[in-house]
Structures are given as C-alpha cells and as structure tokens.
Design an enzyme around this catalytic site. Structure first.
Site, PDB file in Angstrom:
ATOM      1  N   TYR A   1      -2.235  -0.454  10.941  1.00 35.29           N
ATOM      2  CA  TYR A   1      -2.319  -1.131   9.635  1.00 35.29           C
ATOM      3  C   TYR A   1      -1.087  -0.825   8.797  1.00 35.29           C
ATOM      4  CZ  TYR A   1      -3.425  -1.625   4.673  1.00 35.29           C
ATOM      5  OH  TYR A   1      -3.354  -1.930   3.336  1.00 35.29           O
ATOM      6  N   SER A   2      -0.769   0.469   8.640  1.00 34.68           N
ATOM      7  CA  SER A   2       0.341   0.800   7.738  1.00 34.68           C
ATOM      8  C   SER A   2       1.675   0.353   8.327  1.00 34.68           C
ATOM      9  CB  SER A   2       0.339   2.284   7.357  1.00 34.68           C
ATOM     10  OG  SER A   2       0.321   3.104   8.488  1.00 34.68           O
TER      11      SER A   2
ATOM     12  N   LYS B   1       1.981  -3.250   7.384  1.00 38.13           N
ATOM     13  CA  LYS B   1       2.297  -3.423   5.952  1.00 38.13           C
ATOM     14  C   LYS B   1       3.747  -3.001   5.684  1.00 38.13           C
ATOM     15  CE  LYS B   1      -0.070  -4.567   2.954  1.00 38.13           C
ATOM     16  NZ  LYS B   1      -0.453  -5.903   2.406  1.00 38.13           N
TER      17      LYS B   1
ATOM     18  N   LEU C   1     -14.735   3.645   2.763  1.00 36.76           N
ATOM     19  CA  LEU C   1     -15.514   4.870   2.499  1.00 36.76           C
ATOM     20  C   LEU C   1     -16.572   4.708   1.385  1.00 36.76           C
ATOM     21  CD1 LEU C   1     -15.829   7.975   3.119  1.00 36.76           C
ATOM     22  CD2 LEU C   1     -14.339   8.330   1.156  1.00 36.76           C
TER      23      LEU C   1
ATOM     24  N   THR D   1       0.822  -1.210   0.000  1.00 37.14           N
ATOM     25  CA  THR D   1       0.000   0.000   0.000  1.00 37.14           C
ATOM     26  C   THR D   1       0.859   1.263   0.000  1.00 37.14           C
ATOM     27  OG1 THR D   1      -1.537   1.249   1.402  1.00 37.14           O
ATOM     28  CG2 THR D   1      -0.083  -0.262   2.533  1.00 37.14           C
ATOM     29  N   ASP D   2       0.269   2.356  -0.466  1.00 38.43           N
ATOM     30  CA  ASP D   2       0.981   3.644  -0.386  1.00 38.43           C
ATOM     31  C   ASP D   2       1.036   4.164   1.053  1.00 38.43           C
ATOM     32  OD1 ASP D   2      -1.698   4.366  -0.074  1.00 38.43           O
ATOM     33  OD2 ASP D   2      -1.704   5.865  -1.677  1.00 38.43           O
ATOM     34  N   GLU D   3       0.237   3.571   1.962  1.00 38.63           N
ATOM     35  CA  GLU D   3       0.203   4.072   3.345  1.00 38.63           C
ATOM     36  C   GLU D   3       1.521   3.848   4.077  1.00 38.63           C
ATOM     37  OE1 GLU D   3      -3.268   3.399   5.643  1.00 38.63           O
ATOM     38  OE2 GLU D   3      -4.600   3.594   3.930  1.00 38.63           O
TER      39      GLU D   3
ATOM     40  N   HIS E   1      -5.189  10.376  11.714  1.00 36.73           N
ATOM     41  CA  HIS E   1      -5.655  10.379  10.321  1.00 36.73           C
ATOM     42  C   HIS E   1      -4.621  11.023   9.393  1.00 36.73           C
ATOM     43  CE1 HIS E   1      -9.680  10.934   7.943  1.00 36.73           C
ATOM     44  NE2 HIS E   1      -8.751  10.331   7.218  1.00 36.73           N
TER      45      HIS E   1
ATOM     46  N   ASN F   1     -12.220  13.906   0.623  1.00 35.98           N
ATOM     47  CA  ASN F   1     -13.330  12.997   0.943  1.00 35.98           C
ATOM     48  C   ASN F   1     -14.695  13.665   0.743  1.00 35.98           C
ATOM     49  OD1 ASN F   1     -11.488  11.023   1.635  1.00 35.98           O
ATOM     50  ND2 ASN F   1     -11.519  11.520   3.819  1.00 35.98           N
TER      51      ASN F   1
HETATM   52  P1  NAD Z   1      -9.793  -7.382   1.929  1.00 32.14           P
HETATM   53  O1  NAD Z   1      -9.855  -7.098   3.394  1.00 32.14           O
HETATM   54  O2  NAD Z   1     -10.985  -7.114   1.086  1.00 32.14           O
HETATM   55  O3  NAD Z   1      -9.430  -8.924   1.700  1.00 32.14           O
HETATM   56  C1  NAD Z   1      -8.438  -9.576   2.439  1.00 32.14           C
HETATM   57  C2  NAD Z   1      -8.524 -11.051   2.110  1.00 32.14           C
HETATM   58  O4  NAD Z   1      -7.489 -11.706   2.874  1.00 32.14           O
HETATM   59  C3  NAD Z   1      -9.854 -11.711   2.509  1.00 32.14           C
HETATM   60  O5  NAD Z   1     -10.292 -12.583   1.497  1.00 32.14           O
HETATM   61  C4  NAD Z   1      -9.507 -12.466   3.777  1.00 32.14           C
HETATM   62  O6  NAD Z   1     -10.330 -13.624   3.971  1.00 32.14           O
HETATM   63  C5  NAD Z   1      -8.057 -12.846   3.521  1.00 32.14           C
HETATM   64  N1  NAD Z   1      -7.339 -13.068   4.772  1.00 32.14           N
HETATM   65  C6  NAD Z   1      -7.285 -12.248   5.853  1.00 32.14           C
HETATM   66  N2  NAD Z   1      -6.555 -12.832   6.837  1.00 32.14           N
HETATM   67  C7  NAD Z   1      -6.107 -14.009   6.339  1.00 32.14           C
HETATM   68  C8  NAD Z   1      -5.308 -15.055   6.864  1.00 32.14           C
HETATM   69  N3  NAD Z   1      -4.831 -15.007   8.112  1.00 32.14           N
HETATM   70  N4  NAD Z   1      -5.025 -16.125   6.079  1.00 32.14           N
HETATM   71  C9  NAD Z   1      -5.523 -16.181   4.811  1.00 32.14           C
HETATM   72  N5  NAD Z   1      -6.320 -15.243   4.276  1.00 32.14           N
HETATM   73  C10 NAD Z   1      -6.619 -14.174   5.029  1.00 32.14           C
HETATM   74  O7  NAD Z   1      -8.512  -6.609   1.418  1.00 32.14           O
HETATM   75  P2  NAD Z   1      -8.277  -5.828   0.040  1.00 32.14           P
HETATM   76  O8  NAD Z   1      -8.797  -4.456   0.174  1.00 32.14           O
HETATM   77  O9  NAD Z   1      -8.731  -6.672  -1.083  1.00 32.14           O
HETATM   78  O10 NAD Z   1      -6.679  -5.734   0.045  1.00 32.14           O
HETATM   79  C11 NAD Z   1      -5.908  -6.800  -0.478  1.00 32.14           C
HETATM   80  C12 NAD Z   1      -4.437  -6.444  -0.337  1.00 32.14           C
HETATM   81  O11 NAD Z   1      -4.143  -5.260  -1.049  1.00 32.14           O
HETATM   82  C13 NAD Z   1      -3.991  -6.187   1.103  1.00 32.14           C
HETATM   83  O12 NAD Z   1      -2.719  -6.737   1.276  1.00 32.14           O
HETATM   84  C14 NAD Z   1      -3.956  -4.675   1.213  1.00 32.14           C
HETATM   85  O13 NAD Z   1      -3.005  -4.271   2.165  1.00 32.14           O
HETATM   86  C15 NAD Z   1      -3.539  -4.306  -0.190  1.00 32.14           C
HETATM   87  N6  NAD Z   1      -3.999  -2.985  -0.647  1.00 32.14           N
HETATM   88  C16 NAD Z   1      -5.317  -2.641  -0.546  1.00 32.14           C
HETATM   89  C17 NAD Z   1      -5.736  -1.403  -1.038  1.00 32.14           C
HETATM   90  C18 NAD Z   1      -7.199  -0.980  -0.975  1.00 32.14           C
HETATM   91  O14 NAD Z   1      -7.507   0.149  -1.311  1.00 32.14           O
HETATM   92  N7  NAD Z   1      -8.124  -1.860  -0.578  1.00 32.14           N
HETATM   93  C19 NAD Z   1      -4.815  -0.542  -1.631  1.00 32.14           C
HETATM   94  C20 NAD Z   1      -3.469  -0.921  -1.693  1.00 32.14           C
HETATM   95  C21 NAD Z   1      -3.080  -2.151  -1.213  1.00 32.14           C
HETATM   96  O1  DAU Z   2      -4.159   3.970   0.424  1.00 31.19           O
HETATM   97  C1  DAU Z   2      -4.373   2.591   0.306  1.00 31.19           C
HETATM   98  C2  DAU Z   2      -5.225   2.113   1.449  1.00 31.19           C
HETATM   99  O2  DAU Z   2      -6.539   2.596   1.195  1.00 31.19           O
HETATM  100  C3  DAU Z   2      -5.230   0.601   1.616  1.00 31.19           C
HETATM  101  O3  DAU Z   2      -3.926   0.158   1.928  1.00 31.19           O
HETATM  102  C4  DAU Z   2      -6.210   0.176   2.713  1.00 31.19           C
HETATM  103  O4  DAU Z   2      -6.281  -1.242   2.788  1.00 31.19           O
HETATM  104  C5  DAU Z   2      -7.570   0.732   2.353  1.00 31.19           C
HETATM  105  O5  DAU Z   2      -8.498   0.411   3.380  1.00 31.19           O
HETATM  106  C6  DAU Z   2      -7.522   2.245   2.146  1.00 31.19           C
HETATM  107  O6  DAU Z   2      -7.252   2.922   3.403  1.00 31.19           O
HETATM  108  P1  DAU Z   2      -8.010   4.295   3.799  1.00 31.19           P
HETATM  109  O7  DAU Z   2      -7.970   4.446   5.264  1.00 31.19           O
HETATM  110  O8  DAU Z   2      -7.528   5.425   2.974  1.00 31.19           O
HETATM  111  O9  DAU Z   2      -9.500   3.913   3.274  1.00 31.19           O
HETATM  112  P2  DAU Z   2     -10.950   4.154   3.934  1.00 31.19           P
HETATM  113  O10 DAU Z   2     -11.945   3.779   2.889  1.00 31.19           O
HETATM  114  O11 DAU Z   2     -11.068   3.516   5.266  1.00 31.19           O
HETATM  115  O12 DAU Z   2     -10.988   5.720   4.138  1.00 31.19           O
HETATM  116  C7  DAU Z   2     -10.818   6.609   3.044  1.00 31.19           C
HETATM  117  C8  DAU Z   2     -10.922   8.028   3.587  1.00 31.19           C
HETATM  118  O13 DAU Z   2     -12.270   8.257   4.022  1.00 31.19           O
HETATM  119  C9  DAU Z   2     -10.053   8.284   4.786  1.00 31.19           C
HETATM  120  O14 DAU Z   2      -9.575   9.618   4.750  1.00 31.19           O
HETATM  121  C10 DAU Z   2     -10.997   8.105   5.973  1.00 31.19           C
HETATM  122  C11 DAU Z   2     -12.317   8.591   5.417  1.00 31.19           C
HETATM  123  N1  DAU Z   2     -13.532   7.936   5.972  1.00 31.19           N
HETATM  124  C12 DAU Z   2     -13.588   6.598   6.009  1.00 31.19           C
HETATM  125  C13 DAU Z   2     -14.683   5.939   6.518  1.00 31.19           C
HETATM  126  C14 DAU Z   2     -14.736   4.437   6.579  1.00 31.19           C
HETATM  127  C15 DAU Z   2     -14.590   8.729   6.416  1.00 31.19           C
HETATM  128  O15 DAU Z   2     -14.551   9.967   6.339  1.00 31.19           O
HETATM  129  N2  DAU Z   2     -15.692   8.079   6.906  1.00 31.19           N
HETATM  130  C16 DAU Z   2     -15.784   6.729   7.007  1.00 31.19           C
HETATM  131  O16 DAU Z   2     -16.819   6.209   7.505  1.00 31.19           O
END
Ligand code: NAD
Ligand code: DAU
Length: 352
Positions: free
Chosen positions: A157-158, A161, A197, A132-134, A291, A256
């Site tokens: 979380y970050s 990662k 979000l 992730t970029d975080e 945040h 946001n």
């Molecule tokens: P998600 O939470 O939707 O899915 C995570 C998956 O991992 C699920 O299917 C869950 O069952 C599985 N999992 C969790 N714990 C596990 C374990 N102990 N053993 C096996 N499987 C397990 O996540 P996502 O949003 O699809 O993100 C996927 C990956 O991409 C993550 O590594 C996240 O850090 C990265 N990422 C996400 C975003 C984003 O915006 N969502 C952006 C950049 C990177």
């Molecule tokens: O940047 C990549 C990351 O993006 C991934 O690595 C993470 O897995 C993914 O969850 C996401 O993280 P964020 O924290 O940026 O995503 P989220 O959707 O939780 O929040 C996006 C923005 O919206 C953030 O500034 C927080 C705000 N937010 C979020 C929620 C859930 C709100 O204002 N209200 C909300 O209820």
C-alpha cells in the site's frame, strides 16, 4: 457555478467528508464525486447531501483511461482533489496488484487527463493529491515525519502511494502541472469501513466478538478526526502553495493496545456494561507482516503557514465516533454483509 471540482473517491470514508464540506461550504462550486463504488465506496455516506443542487455523482473507474477522459470532457474540472485509492494495508499484503492499478495507474490516468484538458492554461487550476504519512516508512520510539523526510515505504500500500506521490512531482517538474500534496496520519470517525482498527473494534464490541490486536499491541499511530482532515484539505486546496507538500496530523499518538482499552472503556460506559466487560474481548493475534512500528507527524508547516489546527481532542472525537456507530447500526449491518464476511474469515479466523 464559479468552478467545477472533481473529488475522486468521494463515496469513501474520507472522501465523503470532503464532499460534504465542499458541497455545503461552497454552494457556488459544482462538486463532482468521481467514484467506482468498490467495496469501500458507499453512496449511503452522502444521503444528506445527495439532492444538493451543486452536487453530482459520476461512476468512473480511474483505472480505465477512457472513462477518465470522458468525465473530464463532460465536466471540464478546474480542480481535482484526488482521494480514490485502495486504502487498506492488510489487503495490499494479499492483493498488491490491485494497489498498483488503482493507486499508481489510476493516478497517472487522472494526471494525463488534467494535462490534456488544461493544455498549459494553468491559472486557477489545481491538482490536489491526498496521500499518507506511510510513504515515509516507520519511526523508532522518537522523532517525527517532516515534509523533508526521505520516502521509505514498506507495505505494498505505502509503496503504491509513494509511487503516486512521485508521479505527482514528476508531472509538476516535467509539464508544470499545478499540483499540491497532503500527507496525513491515521484518520478515524463516522463512515469508516470496519476493516480498519477503530471501526473494527467498535463493530466487534457491539457483536461481542474478539478484539484482534496484532503482535504485542505496542505499535503506535497518530490519530486525527476525519472532519479535521477534510478541513485541512480545504485549507491546503485553497491556500497552499502550488508545488508544495503539507503534512497533516493530530499530534495524538497512541499505542494500539492503549487506544483499544480507551475504546473499550468508552463503549462500556455508553452501552451501560460493567467496567472491564469489553476488555475481556481483547485477543493478541499474529502480527501484520512488515508492520511499521510508529508513525508521528510534525504538522508545524500547515499550522504555521496556513493556520490549520485540529478542532477536537481524541477523547471527544472517539466519543462522537462511537455515538455515530451506535446510532447507525443499519449502516454497519449493510457494509458487513456479503464480501465482508469472507474478508473477515480470511484475515482473522485462523488466528483468533
Ligand atoms: P476508502 O477505502 O474508505 O475509500 C476509497 C474510495 O475510493 C472508495 O469510495 C472507493 O470506491 C474509491 N475507489 C477505489 N478504487 C477506485 C477506482 N479504481 N476508481 C474510482 N474510485 C475508486 O479510503 P479512505 O480511507 O477514505 O482514504 C482516502 C484517501 O486518503 C486514500 O487516497 C488514502 O490513501 C488517503 N489517506 C487515508 C488515510 C486514512 O487513515 N484512512 C490517511 C491518510 C491518507
Ligand atoms: O497512516 C495513515 C494510514 O492509516 C492510511 O494511509 C491508511 O489508508 C489507513 O488504512 C491507515 O493505515 P494503518 O495500517 O495504520 O491502519 P489500520 O487501521 O489498518 O491499523 C492501525 C493499527 O492497528 C496498525 O498498527 C495495525 C493495528 N491493527 C489493525 C487491525 C485492522 C490491529 O492491531 N488489529 C487489527 O485488526
């Protein structure tokens, strides 16, 4: 089958799109979806490809080294695309240890299993870590994260990662494991769990519930359509240079509050509501602790070296996403029963 590829977290949001892309684009690969099916993992996401002859699902908890080793011995993968993780920042604030177990220990278990299986025979092998970029921390109002930006994670979380990224590099430096990392910005699209979000706001508009915007709503994220992230992973997995890292992003920054207003506008149009209806649900709530103000990715390396660019604009991607949720209300109902209600109450009910 010419190769066996493990896709961990393949039942999750991004993972399911990566599995679908690989199963359909590479019929000569055997794709093994390795997933523990936590609250975020859902095999309904893969209904359309579950019967494909080159697709297998294996329930494995990556925190358990015996389960991981057994899967490696059974399938002998040539490549790993590692997405399994605890992924939600708000949950990491209340339960940080879960993130250490899955994101750090789970990643090291996979690295150990790959090292053990491949035993220094690395031609044709690759461990692709999806990050992730975080990990780079937060930007002010200007500038971009590049691949050289120093790691400075803030949330549990970050931090987890970032730690997993460091282990990936450590296994490359120490054991010459053939690794590659992608660091991507915020994804959105179909199958996104409604704790994040965009899907949370879509869910709440459908149910006429308040739209909780943290703090002043001026926090900024760079949004990328999930299918474009899956395309980037495909591109880096096949064409990227071993040992390198690649940033992936949409050059698509939104505060946001502006994003939520655009979403409200598109939802009102699609639901046939008078303009301004959903805007009335916007509610500013208590801020997220620690945040990060702004994330923005400089994706020129992947664009210039590998030729990847996003395929849809944000307005198109958002419209496709809303259409998917409106057409898949059953999916939304399934994932928002049970534990979700308790999560939602704990997270929001005291502040709305
Ligand atoms: P998600 O939470 O939707 O899915 C995570 C998956 O991992 C699920 O299917 C869950 O069952 C599985 N999992 C969790 N714990 C596990 C374990 N102990 N053993 C096996 N499987 C397990 O996540 P996502 O949003 O699809 O993100 C996927 C990956 O991409 C993550 O590594 C996240 O850090 C990265 N990422 C996400 C975003 C984003 O915006 N969502 C952006 C950049 C990177
Ligand atoms: O940047 C990549 C990351 O993006 C991934 O690595 C993470 O897995 C993914 O969850 C996401 O993280 P964020 O924290 O940026 O995503 P989220 O959707 O939780 O929040 C996006 C923005 O919206 C953030 O500034 C927080 C705000 N937010 C979020 C929620 C859930 C709100 O204002 N209200 C909300 O209820």
């Amino acid at each position: 089958m010419s190769k066996t590829i493990f896709i961990t977290g393949g039942a999750g949001f991004i993972g399911s799109h990566v599995v679908r892309l690989f199963v359909t684009k590479y019929p000569h690969y055997r794709i093994v979806n390795i997933d523990a099916l936590t609250y975020a993992g859902n095999l309904e996401n893969l209904k359309d490809i579950q019967a494909a002859p080159n697709y297998v699902f294996e329930k494995v908890n990556i925190v358990n080294p015996e389960e991981v080793t057994a899967a490696f011995n059974k399938y002998q993968p040539d490549g790993i695309i590692h997405l399994a993780a605890e992924s939600h920042v708000d949950r990491s604030i209340t339960s940080p240890l879960d993130f250490v177990y899955t994101n750090v220990i789970g990643t090291v278990n996979l690295l150990n299993a790959a090292k053990e299986l491949w035993k220094d025979q690395y031609p044709g092998k690759r461990f692709h870590h999806v990050s992730t970029d975080e990990v780079y921390g937060a930007l002010g109002t200007t500038g971009f994260f590049t691949e050289e930006t120093k790691y400075d994670p803030h949330s549990p979380y970050s931090a987890s990662k970032a730690s997993s990224d460091h282990f990936i590099h450590a296994y490359a430096d120490t054991y010459e494991l053939p690794v590659i990392i992608t660091n991507c910005s915020n994804n959105y699209g179909p199958n996104h769990f409604p704790e994040k979000l965009i899907p949370l706001m879509i869910h709440n508009i459908i149910h006429n519930k308040p739209l909780p915007v943290y703090g002043d709503g001026k926090y900024t994220r760079d949004w990328l359509y999930v299918v474009d992230h899956a395309r980037a992973i495909d591109c880096v997995f096949h064409e990227g240079k071993t040992g390198e890292k690649y940033n992936v992003g949409g050059l698509n920054e939104w505060q946001n509050i502006d994003l939520v207003k655009l979403l409200c506008k598109q939802m009102d149009e699609k639901l046939g509501h008078p303009a301004g209806t959903s805007d009335k649900l916007i509610t500013f709530v208590k801020d997220r602790p620690g945040h990060d103000l702004r994330y923005a990715i400089d994706a020129s390396k992947i664009k210039n070296e590998l030729g990847w660019t996003p395929s849809v604009t944000f307005e198109q991607g958002l419209s496709l996403t809303i259409d998917w949720y409106l057409a898949n209300k059953e999916w939304l109902d399934h994932v928002t029963t049970g534990d979700y209600q308790q999560y939602y109450n704990n997270q929001y009910n005291s502040s709305i």
